[in-house]
Design a protein around this motif. Sequence first.
Motif, short mmCIF file in Angstrom:
data_model
loop_
_atom_site.label_atom_id
_atom_site.label_comp_id
_atom_site.label_asym_id
_atom_site.label_seq_id
_atom_site.Cartn_x
_atom_site.Cartn_y
_atom_site.Cartn_z
N ARG A 47 -3.94 -0.80 -15.23
CA ARG A 47 -3.16 0.35 -14.75
C ARG A 47 -3.37 0.62 -13.25
NH1 ARG A 47 -4.83 2.87 -19.86
NH2 ARG A 47 -3.02 2.99 -21.23
N LEU A 48 -4.36 -0.01 -12.64
CA LEU A 48 -4.61 0.22 -11.21
C LEU A 48 -3.41 -0.24 -10.40
CD1 LEU A 48 -8.33 -0.94 -10.97
CD2 LEU A 48 -7.47 1.40 -11.06
N ARG A 49 -2.99 0.57 -9.45
CA ARG A 49 -1.80 0.28 -8.66
C ARG A 49 -2.18 -0.33 -7.32
NH1 ARG A 49 1.33 5.69 -8.24
NH2 ARG A 49 2.76 4.35 -7.07
N ARG A 50 -1.30 -1.19 -6.83
CA ARG A 50 -1.54 -1.85 -5.56
C ARG A 50 -1.26 -0.89 -4.39
NH1 ARG A 50 2.26 -6.79 -3.87
NH2 ARG A 50 3.75 -5.07 -3.92
N PRO A 51 -2.14 -0.80 -3.41
CA PRO A 51 -1.89 0.06 -2.25
C PRO A 51 -0.99 -0.64 -1.23
CG PRO A 51 -4.03 -0.97 -2.03
CD PRO A 51 -3.50 -1.41 -3.36
N THR A 52 -0.38 0.15 -0.36
CA THR A 52 0.33 -0.43 0.77
C THR A 52 -0.69 -0.98 1.77
OG1 THR A 52 0.36 1.62 2.04
CG2 THR A 52 2.16 1.28 0.47
#
Length: 311
Positions: A45-50
């Motif tokens: 569920r961890l989202r990728r940062p910009t």
Amino acid sequence: MPDPPPDLVEELYRTPPDQFVAARDAAAAEARRAGDPRSAREIARLRRPTVAAWLVNLLAIERPELVADLVQLADALRDAQRELRGPRLRELSAQRRAVVGALVTEVRRLAAGVDGAPSAGKLPLAEVEATLNAALADAGVAEQVRSGRLLRPARYAGFGEVPRPQLRLVTGGEETPPVTPARQRRPDRGAFRAEQAQRAARAERARRRSALEKELARARTDQEGAEADLAGAVAAERDGVAALDAVETELAELERRRAVAEQELSRSRLARRAAERAATAARRRSGEVEAAVEALDAEEGDAEAGDGPAD
């Protein structure tokens, strides 16, 4: 449901965004193989940062003491603004610009040491700077920056707490005092003196308010000018980095062409030496054949001379 191991999450958010998804999926697969499906789901569920958010996370992870200093400065700035302390606010604003500039420089240095990071000319340093300024203005953003889990850059158009406080001097006793009902007797001299004191106090507060509002206007003007100068400096730095990258690219191409030319020259030299050896051998062979022909001619001449007297 338990959170993923903090060390693992930190390592993921230290990873460049282009490699984040692959690293996250590999970590989730490893957790499943280890028999921990709940952690695997949380990791997935961890989202990728910009890129800009990754740079801020990298700063928070690698240099947490610098981010802690930034948060302390933010607290001091908010206190100075709430109290409308002009000189202190100007001093802290200058310190803020220096601190943010140093942090942006540190972010660029940290990114240069990470494999797979974008080149210096492609780093969104303006977004990093905007996020750090937003952290100075908003305690919530500051806490996100400290966490090292930022997903998107932040931006704040002004300076101050969010929501922006009403810049109003609160000294107490500003409410209009209740009107004392008129009495059908001679006014009390003590009450008259108290009313005069209240009027004098209100006048003094009005004078102080006017002075503070003028000082605040000057401080805001100075801040706007400084912010404009900072934006210009950041743009100039960005252009300089891009120009340097272009020159380095040209130099790399020239080095490649030089290497190719040196290889061609080396091959040409080898070919020349081989041709020289062949020519020398051919000349030597020609000399040998010519000597043999001359010897044969001499032998024939001697033979003919020997045949003459016999006639």
